[in-house]
Design a protein around this motif. Structure first.
Motif, PDB file in Angstrom:
ATOM      1  N   VAL A 472      -5.669   0.128   5.266  1.00 39.69           N
ATOM      2  CA  VAL A 472      -6.378  -0.705   4.300  1.00 39.69           C
ATOM      3  C   VAL A 472      -7.454   0.131   3.843  1.00 39.69           C
ATOM      4  CG1 VAL A 472      -7.245  -2.859   3.686  1.00 39.69           C
ATOM      5  CG2 VAL A 472      -5.221  -2.821   5.057  1.00 39.69           C
ATOM      6  N   SER A 473      -8.399   0.528   4.625  1.00 40.10           N
ATOM      7  CA  SER A 473      -9.778   1.002   4.377  1.00 40.10           C
ATOM      8  C   SER A 473      -9.446   2.585   3.714  1.00 40.10           C
ATOM      9  CB  SER A 473     -10.568   1.195   5.471  1.00 40.10           C
ATOM     10  OG  SER A 473     -10.394   1.841   6.338  1.00 40.10           O
ATOM     11  N   GLU A 474      -8.247   3.125   3.851  1.00 38.63           N
ATOM     12  CA  GLU A 474      -8.181   4.476   3.557  1.00 38.63           C
ATOM     13  C   GLU A 474      -7.209   4.486   2.099  1.00 38.63           C
ATOM     14  OE1 GLU A 474      -9.856   6.976   4.215  1.00 38.63           O
ATOM     15  OE2 GLU A 474     -10.861   6.185   5.900  1.00 38.63           O
ATOM     16  N   SER A 475      -6.506   3.577   1.832  1.00 41.40           N
ATOM     17  CA  SER A 475      -5.579   3.384   0.832  1.00 41.40           C
ATOM     18  C   SER A 475      -6.304   3.756  -0.433  1.00 41.40           C
ATOM     19  CB  SER A 475      -5.031   1.937   0.634  1.00 41.40           C
ATOM     20  OG  SER A 475      -4.405   1.890  -0.741  1.00 41.40           O
ATOM     21  N   CYS A 476      -5.698   4.542  -1.371  1.00 42.23           N
ATOM     22  CA  CYS A 476      -6.610   5.099  -2.491  1.00 42.23           C
ATOM     23  C   CYS A 476      -6.553   4.078  -3.527  1.00 42.23           C
ATOM     24  CB  CYS A 476      -5.895   6.312  -3.104  1.00 42.23           C
ATOM     25  SG  CYS A 476      -4.406   5.911  -4.213  1.00 42.23           S
ATOM     26  N   PRO A 481       2.280  -1.448  -4.077  1.00 41.39           N
ATOM     27  CA  PRO A 481       2.893  -1.640  -2.576  1.00 41.39           C
ATOM     28  C   PRO A 481       1.802  -1.531  -1.626  1.00 41.39           C
ATOM     29  CG  PRO A 481       4.321  -0.662  -3.869  1.00 41.39           C
ATOM     30  CD  PRO A 481       3.162  -0.596  -4.748  1.00 41.39           C
ATOM     31  N   CYS A 482       1.205  -0.374  -1.840  1.00 42.81           N
ATOM     32  CA  CYS A 482       0.090   0.017  -0.784  1.00 42.81           C
ATOM     33  C   CYS A 482      -1.121  -0.679  -0.652  1.00 42.81           C
ATOM     34  CB  CYS A 482      -0.068   1.632  -0.645  1.00 42.81           C
ATOM     35  SG  CYS A 482      -1.208   2.473   0.302  1.00 42.81           S
ATOM     36  N   ARG A 483      -1.704  -0.811  -1.963  1.00 42.84           N
ATOM     37  CA  ARG A 483      -3.099  -1.364  -1.966  1.00 42.84           C
ATOM     38  C   ARG A 483      -2.858  -2.795  -1.608  1.00 42.84           C
ATOM     39  NH1 ARG A 483      -3.810  -1.215  -7.525  1.00 42.84           N
ATOM     40  NH2 ARG A 483      -2.878  -3.256  -7.781  1.00 42.84           N
ATOM     41  N   GLU A 484      -2.112  -3.557  -2.188  1.00 44.16           N
ATOM     42  CA  GLU A 484      -1.922  -4.814  -1.950  1.00 44.16           C
ATOM     43  C   GLU A 484      -1.124  -5.310  -0.706  1.00 44.16           C
ATOM     44  OE1 GLU A 484      -3.457  -6.979  -3.969  1.00 44.16           O
ATOM     45  OE2 GLU A 484      -4.113  -5.444  -5.516  1.00 44.16           O
ATOM     46  N   GLY A 485       0.104  -4.360  -0.584  1.00 52.04           N
ATOM     47  CA  GLY A 485       1.034  -4.864   0.488  1.00 52.04           C
ATOM     48  C   GLY A 485       0.410  -4.718   1.922  1.00 52.04           C
ATOM     49  N   ILE A 486      -0.497  -3.674   2.087  1.00 52.30           N
ATOM     50  CA  ILE A 486      -0.875  -3.289   3.412  1.00 52.30           C
ATOM     51  C   ILE A 486      -1.733  -4.179   3.805  1.00 52.30           C
ATOM     52  CG2 ILE A 486      -1.891  -1.415   4.922  1.00 52.30           C
ATOM     53  CD1 ILE A 486       0.510  -0.185   3.958  1.00 52.30           C
ATOM     54  N   ARG A 487      -2.776  -4.813   2.941  1.00 53.10           N
ATOM     55  CA  ARG A 487      -3.769  -5.549   3.358  1.00 53.10           C
ATOM     56  C   ARG A 487      -3.079  -6.836   3.456  1.00 53.10           C
ATOM     57  NH1 ARG A 487      -6.367  -8.874  -1.246  1.00 53.10           N
ATOM     58  NH2 ARG A 487      -5.152  -8.320  -3.086  1.00 53.10           N
ATOM     59  N   ARG A 488      -2.015  -7.441   2.874  1.00 54.85           N
ATOM     60  CA  ARG A 488      -1.161  -8.430   3.242  1.00 54.85           C
ATOM     61  C   ARG A 488      -0.724  -8.582   4.518  1.00 54.85           C
ATOM     62  NH1 ARG A 488      -3.239 -12.447  -0.187  1.00 54.85           N
ATOM     63  NH2 ARG A 488      -3.593 -11.636  -2.091  1.00 54.85           N
ATOM     64  N   MET A 489      -0.083  -7.299   4.778  1.00 58.90           N
ATOM     65  CA  MET A 489       0.304  -7.118   6.181  1.00 58.90           C
ATOM     66  C   MET A 489      -0.789  -7.236   7.334  1.00 58.90           C
ATOM     67  SD  MET A 489       3.141  -4.284   5.885  1.00 58.90           S
ATOM     68  CE  MET A 489       4.196  -4.322   7.345  1.00 58.90           C
TER      69      MET A 489
ATOM     70  N   VAL B 140      -9.464   7.030 -26.945  1.00 57.36           N
ATOM     71  CA  VAL B 140     -10.518   7.067 -27.589  1.00 57.36           C
ATOM     72  C   VAL B 140     -11.492   8.244 -27.454  1.00 57.36           C
ATOM     73  CG1 VAL B 140     -12.577   5.729 -27.837  1.00 57.36           C
ATOM     74  CG2 VAL B 140     -10.305   4.562 -27.189  1.00 57.36           C
ATOM     75  N   GLY B 141     -11.225   8.756 -26.066  1.00 60.33           N
ATOM     76  CA  GLY B 141     -12.009  10.171 -25.671  1.00 60.33           C
ATOM     77  C   GLY B 141     -13.552   9.625 -25.302  1.00 60.33           C
ATOM     78  N   VAL B 142     -14.156   8.431 -24.927  1.00 58.07           N
ATOM     79  CA  VAL B 142     -15.343   8.290 -24.382  1.00 58.07           C
ATOM     80  C   VAL B 142     -15.514   8.109 -22.990  1.00 58.07           C
ATOM     81  CG1 VAL B 142     -15.957   7.453 -26.680  1.00 58.07           C
ATOM     82  CG2 VAL B 142     -15.183   6.041 -24.862  1.00 58.07           C
ATOM     83  N   SER B 143     -14.453   7.943 -22.437  1.00 55.21           N
ATOM     84  CA  SER B 143     -14.428   7.548 -20.788  1.00 55.21           C
ATOM     85  C   SER B 143     -15.720   6.643 -20.402  1.00 55.21           C
ATOM     86  CB  SER B 143     -14.573   9.062 -20.103  1.00 55.21           C
ATOM     87  OG  SER B 143     -13.452   9.734 -20.220  1.00 55.21           O
ATOM     88  N   ALA B 144     -15.795   5.528 -21.237  1.00 54.61           N
ATOM     89  CA  ALA B 144     -16.980   4.916 -20.734  1.00 54.61           C
ATOM     90  C   ALA B 144     -16.731   3.833 -19.712  1.00 54.61           C
ATOM     91  CB  ALA B 144     -17.121   3.821 -22.064  1.00 54.61           C
ATOM     92  N   ILE B 145     -15.287   3.440 -19.458  1.00 55.81           N
ATOM     93  CA  ILE B 145     -14.824   2.900 -18.223  1.00 55.81           C
ATOM     94  C   ILE B 145     -14.076   3.645 -17.268  1.00 55.81           C
ATOM     95  CG2 ILE B 145     -14.984   0.578 -19.077  1.00 55.81           C
ATOM     96  CD1 ILE B 145     -12.037   0.648 -19.701  1.00 55.81           C
ATOM     97  N   GLY B 146     -14.462   3.265 -15.991  1.00 55.02           N
ATOM     98  CA  GLY B 146     -13.419   4.050 -15.037  1.00 55.02           C
ATOM     99  C   GLY B 146     -13.195   3.108 -13.804  1.00 55.02           C
ATOM    100  N   PHE B 147     -12.830   3.659 -12.634  1.00 58.23           N
ATOM    101  CA  PHE B 147     -12.545   2.903 -11.564  1.00 58.23           C
ATOM    102  C   PHE B 147     -13.872   3.226 -10.688  1.00 58.23           C
ATOM    103  CE2 PHE B 147      -8.230   4.768 -12.672  1.00 58.23           C
ATOM    104  CZ  PHE B 147      -7.891   3.313 -13.067  1.00 58.23           C
ATOM    105  N   SER B 148     -13.769   2.060  -9.814  1.00 60.26           N
ATOM    106  CA  SER B 148     -15.052   2.551  -8.656  1.00 60.26           C
ATOM    107  C   SER B 148     -14.440   2.074  -7.332  1.00 60.26           C
ATOM    108  CB  SER B 148     -16.135   1.488  -8.879  1.00 60.26           C
ATOM    109  OG  SER B 148     -15.881   0.345  -8.927  1.00 60.26           O
ATOM    110  N   TYR B 149     -14.799   2.625  -6.188  1.00 64.37           N
ATOM    111  CA  TYR B 149     -14.322   2.585  -5.095  1.00 64.37           C
ATOM    112  C   TYR B 149     -12.809   2.745  -4.811  1.00 64.37           C
ATOM    113  CZ  TYR B 149     -18.764   0.727  -4.591  1.00 64.37           C
ATOM    114  OH  TYR B 149     -20.351   0.889  -4.644  1.00 64.37           O
ATOM    115  N   ARG B 150     -12.214   2.241  -3.747  1.00 64.85           N
ATOM    116  CA  ARG B 150     -10.642   2.702  -3.617  1.00 64.85           C
ATOM    117  C   ARG B 150     -10.071   1.559  -2.791  1.00 64.85           C
ATOM    118  NH1 ARG B 150     -12.343   7.276   0.850  1.00 64.85           N
ATOM    119  NH2 ARG B 150     -12.230   5.831   2.909  1.00 64.85           N
ATOM    120  N   GLY B 151      -8.873   1.669  -2.754  1.00 64.71           N
ATOM    121  CA  GLY B 151      -7.972   0.405  -2.019  1.00 64.71           C
ATOM    122  C   GLY B 151      -8.255  -0.821  -2.532  1.00 64.71           C
ATOM    123  N   THR B 152      -8.503  -1.794  -1.469  1.00 69.03           N
ATOM    124  CA  THR B 152      -8.467  -3.118  -1.975  1.00 69.03           C
ATOM    125  C   THR B 152      -9.806  -3.221  -2.757  1.00 69.03           C
ATOM    126  OG1 THR B 152      -9.432  -3.533   0.198  1.00 69.03           O
ATOM    127  CG2 THR B 152      -7.104  -4.128  -0.106  1.00 69.03           C
TER     128      THR B 152
END
Lengths: 618, 239, 159
Positions: A472-476, A481-489, B140-152
């Protein structure tokens, strides 16, 4: 500084000269300075040895070598005295003077530093006789104790870069690839894909430049063989890579190494610099006309970057998110160019195959898995360390003969292989010959070679929860399925561990696992349910006990256990009362103590401190 | 030409096409949440999975990414496929319980919410389909928004979750968002709009006098397309 | 700050594929990643700030907040886990009054858990300001915190 080696003949004469300068009968003190031993404070022991040798005017008269990991990490700090190969373990940091005076100068054995087999009580003087080493086949890893990782001379003196010379002068690239195919060397990083086929595909792929990469992003918790190879014998890995580059037709390589491995980064950097100075990296290597160079990239702390497409993203300077691999990396990998990725141990096998031939290599191991494999044997095991055995060695041999069994007379329960993508193997499979296919058949996998031994005090629901939590802490977070599924498991597993499991949870976990295996984007997501699946497969009764009886048979899951004192065993030493942070453990001196369940936070401090095994956890 | 079979139907396709493209051209419906013709596919929602047989091997692949191949046999509704789709929808329903689009899709496919999944409260309607981020960067080509952190913890945001200096207020991200998660508010008079926490002044059309585009967007177009600002002072309907 | 960042970037030949190592060096320089430094990385490498922010928050090695004077990391590898690392983590968290991954308000202590340090023989392992402490247990971790001067690490009578 070494001058450039301009031909294979010149390399041979350098090797000869270095070899001749070394008297095999001259005493040599070797100390392991791998990360494990350094953590014991070995650096100070090294300084002491240098100082004591200088004091006795012996510097240079007695060889002194700091080497990479010897593998027997449980027993560090370790000192080996050649030529007899006297093996001293758990050496005190102030023992240097005594070892020089007694053993090195007069041949006297210091009894207290010898290894004693905890099972038989037998004492061993020589390294090769110690059961931990005796049952191993230390092919790839064996050189570690013969070289100082910072000394290229050491590596050349044992014939280093000879395979490269042979390949560059006597073999066509296609011949090298055929040799690797014939040896059936399978990738040591996890998947077990035949390295030779991958090389062949990359060589034949259209597009320039071609890249080769060494995957040293060893992320499986409990596995550290790649680090020990890189930090202990970096030239071996380099030699393998240069041969591979020549065979594939690559001029640029990368080593992607975990940032948590500072010593490996340092040693490989030194080795690269030395190899460049000697003309073994860079333009016109050994006068062959072939040019190749390497860059090192440190990872940023993301398990997923061990997955090839995520690793490419990271190397390109982006977040390490995998992409679907319907077009192989051998065609479109790093920067969309043909790319060949192998792990550290795979590269390290190459010089041996070139030197001694595919037939010799294929003579070791099983039908489908050739050669040896290094395992890191850790957890509830007497001889924690790195173990190299031929493919097909049984788990029983590894755990009980090499590993020396389970500490404290506890019972073996399971062995976990393959990291977070692998599974837990029960006692019934102890006689399983370990190779790529056999492990997959029983629901686990080889992975990078981590082997974590568990005893009766380990709860399998807890282990499943541990790995799922890790994932869960390493899922990208890219695919659902990985992001939501593993945490539900994980949530369901946490409920089960907390005594809130429901009927049907196990079946739900199984159906989710199928969906995640089929639906996740990358191999890490696909394999993420494995630890849950394998523990359900082999330890379903333990799940049932948690769900139906609200009981943790191993005494691990905190919500389901209580701490109490066995009045028979308690001597009233008061230690538990002293360490208890909430004053739940109380009592009068020399009388049996008690634990107030209302105050007890189940932190485990009392059990840990009790010298009489009087704390009962149920 | 490439010959393949989708749901027992023999189909001809061009090399380089994906299974999803070919299926759509031939009237085979495959549900998707992260696919749009104006941006490259990313394969993140996993709803479009199909089961393929090529040679002896059978496996589940993402139809928006998988290129067609000669002799490929595709099953868009196999048991394994439906199991993945059901799981994906259940997981997304639990993540975004307020999304009407998801509820509709689920009821069309006969998928019920899994009672064992406690619905989230904090994700509102974002399913992380990535379409907004890809549009902002590639279209659009400005990349004003993006992702932060990972996983949940992963989410779509502006850097440091502060007003973005590169955002031009074009609102493309809000238009493409399939669940209506990205909010863009315009004042009653239309003289300004607010998106990603930043308020943009709107420019008026020199002909009809109506507010028609954020000033920053016009400046951006002028700069990147090398068009003088005067040429951008008229709205589309008056041009 | 600008100059320091520029020098680091120059070391990597202003190659944006080295953004991860560049950020690692920047973090080493400032003990964390100050926002201004990230804007200069973005400007000098011509990488949008949103991508820089994405990379910084994606990888665990990076911190947007200053780290504490004392840095504690507890290995949570499998070998350490089966030997009870979780109980030690709770103990350290309880004494410091912070969750893992956080820094105390007075900037004295940072506590984090890490994947696997590969020192499995010594597990559980607590790394205190770069120094490895093996065979960790609850009592030993309490003692270490006390030695570092942490008030609230109880059991005065113990040593």
């Amino acid at each position: 500084m070494m001058s450039k080696i301009k031909s294979f003949d010149e390399l041979k004469s350098v090797q000869e000269r270095l070899k001749a300068g070394r008297d095999p009968k001259k005493p040599c003190i070797t100390i392991c300075v791998g990360t494990g031993c350094l953590a014991y404070g070995t650096r100070k022991l090294v300084d002491n040895f240098r100082e004591e040798l200088a004091k006795r005017d012996l510097t240079g008269k007695i060889d002194f070598r700091t080497s990479g990991c010897h593998g027997f990490c449980e027993r560090g700090p370790m000192v080996v005295i050649s030529p007899e190969k006297i093996f001293y373990q758990r050496v005190g940091l102030d023992d240097a003077g005594e070892i020089i005076d007694k053993t090195v100068l007069t041949g006297e054995i210091i009894d207290r530093l010898l290894y004693v087999d905890p099972q038989t009580g037998e004492k061993y003087v020589h390294e090769d006789d110690v059961p931990f080493y005796k049952k191993q086949t230390r092919l790839v890893f064996g050189q570690n104790s013969k070289v100082d990782p910072e000394s290229m001379d050491d590596y050349l003196a044992i014939g280093g870069y000879g395979a490269l010379g042979k390949a560059l002068t006597g073999m066509k690239p296609e011949e090298i690839i055929q040799e690797v195919i014939k040896a059936n060397l399978r990738g040591r990083g996890g998947g077990g894909f035949p390295a030779g086929w991958k090389w062949d595909e990359t060589r034949k792929a259209k597009g320039e430049p071609k890249y080769i990469i060494c995957n040293a992003d060893e992320g499986d918790p409990g596995a550290y063989m790649d680090r020990s190879l890189l930090e202990g014998n970096p030239h071996l890995v380099l030699e393998g890579m240069i041969i591979g580059a020549y065979a594939i037709g690559s001029s640029q390589g990368y080593i992607y190494v975990r940032n948590e491995y500072p010593l490996a980064v340092k040693n490989i950097n030194i080795a690269i610099r030395q190899a460049r100075e000697a003309g073994l990296l860079g333009k016109n290597i050994m006068g062959s006309g072939f040019s190749f160079d390497l860059k090192i990239n440190r990872g940023g702390g993301a398990f997923v970057c061990g997955e090839s497409s995520a690793l490419f993203a990271s190397l390109e300077g982006r977040a390490g998110e995998p992409r679907a691999k319907y077009i192989h990396a051998t065609d479109k990998g790093l920067y969309d160019k043909p790319t060949n990725l192998n792990n550290v141990e795979t590269w390290a096998n190459i010089p041996f195959i070139i030197n001694r031939g595919a037939d010799w290599f294929a003579g070791i191991g099983t039908e489908g898995s050739k050669g040896t494999k290094i395992f890191s044997l850790v957890g509830k095991i007497n001889n924690t360390g790195l173990v190299e055995v031929p493919m097909g060695t049984t788990i029983r041999t590894i755990v009980f003969e090499i590993g020396g069994g389970i500490p404290g007379g506890k019972k073996f329960k399971a062995i976990q292989t393959g990291g977070p993508s692998g599974g837990c193997i029960p006692e019934a499979h102890l006689d399983l010959p370990v190779d790529f296919d056999e492990l997959t058949k029983i629901g686990s996998m080889m992975g990078s070679g981590g082997m974590i031994v568990m005893d009766e005090n380990n709860c399998m629901v807890d282990v499943a929860k541990y790995f799922t939590n890790f994932l869960v802490s390493e899922s990208c977070g890219k695919c659902v399925p990985c992001r939501e599924g593993i945490r539900r498991m994980r949530d369901i597993l946490a409920d089960i561990a907390d005594g809130k499991g429901r009927e049907g949870d196990v079946e739900l976990l199984q159906s989710m696992a199928q969906g995640i295996q089929d639906g996740a984007l990358c191999a890490l997501g696909n394999s993420a349910p494995n630890p849950v699946m394998s523990t359900i497969r082999y330890f379903r009764d333990e799940y049932e006990a948690h769900i139906k009886e609200k009981r943790c048979p191993a005494g691990v899951c905190r919500a389901l256990i209580t701490y109490s004192v066995d009045p028979e065993k308690c001597t009233g030493c008061t230690l538990c009362a002293k360490v208890c942070p909430t004053k739940a453990a109380t009592g009068v001196k020399k009388e049996a103590h008690t634990i107030d369940p209302a105050k007890c936070t189940k932190c485990g401090a009392c059990r840990e401190s009790c010298k009489f095994d009087a704390i009962i956890v149920r | 030409m490439i010959n393949l079979t989708i749901d027992n139907k023999k189909i001809e396709a061009e090399a380089g096409q994906t299974i999803l493209e070919v299926a759509r051209e031939n009237g085979v419906v495959i549900p998707t949440l992260c696919s749009h013709e104006s941006i490259e596919p990313s394969g993140s929602c996993r709803l479009c999975v199909v089961e393929i047989k090529h040679g002896k091997r059978t496996r589940v692949v993402t139809s928006c990414l998988y290129p067609v191949a000669e002799g490929l046999i595709v099953d868009t509704k196999s048991e394994r496929v439906m199991n993945v789709r059901r799981l994906v929808l259940q997981l997304l329903l639990a993540r975004c319980p307020e999304s009407e689009q998801l509820k509709e899709m689920a009821s069309e496919m006969g998928v019920l919410a899994e009672p064992r999944f406690t619905p989230d409260k904090d994700n509102v309607k974002c399913i992380l389909c990535r379409m907004c981020v890809r549009t902002c960067e590639k279209v659009v080509g400005v990349s004003a928004i993006g992702f932060s952190y990972r996983g949940t913890d992963k989410k779509v945001c502006t850097p440091f979750e502060e007003e973005s200096v590169t955002c031009i207020g074009c609102g493309a991200c809000a238009y493409i968002c399939p669940t209506g998660h990205i909010e863009m508010e315009t004042t009653q008079s239309g003289d300004s709009r607010t998106i990603w926490g930043r308020t943009f002044k709107m420019a008026t059309c020199t002909v009809c006098g109506r507010y028609f585009a954020p000033e920053d967007q016009l400046k951006y177009i002028s700069k990147t397309a090398d068009v003088p600002m005067e040429n951008l002072a008229v709205c589309v309907s008056c041009r | 700050m600008e100059d320091k960042v520029k020098n680091i970037i120059k070391k990597y030949g202003s190659d944006k594929s080295f953004i991860v190592p560049i950020l690692q060096d920047v973090q080493k320089e400032f003990n964390y990643l100050p926002k201004d430094a990230l804007f200069s990385v973005s400007a000098h490498l011509s990488v949008p700030i949103s991508r820089v922010y994405e990379v910084v928050t994606f990888y665990k090695a990076f911190s947007l907040k200053p780290k504490g004077r004392n840095q504690l990391s507890l290995c949570m590898g499998t070998a350490c886990h089966v030997r009870g690392a979780e109980l030690i983590a709770s103990n350290v968290s309880d004494i410091l009054g912070i969750k893992e991954g956080d820094t105390t308000a007075d900037l004295e202590y940072s506590f984090e858990t890490v994947g696997c340090l590969g020192a499995c023989a010594l597990g559980p392992v607590l790394v205190v300001n770069g120094e490895y402490h093996g065979h960790m247990n609850i009592a030993k971790s309490t003692k270490i915190l006390k030695k570092l001067g942490k008030k609230g690490a109880t059991n005065d009578e113990q040593d």
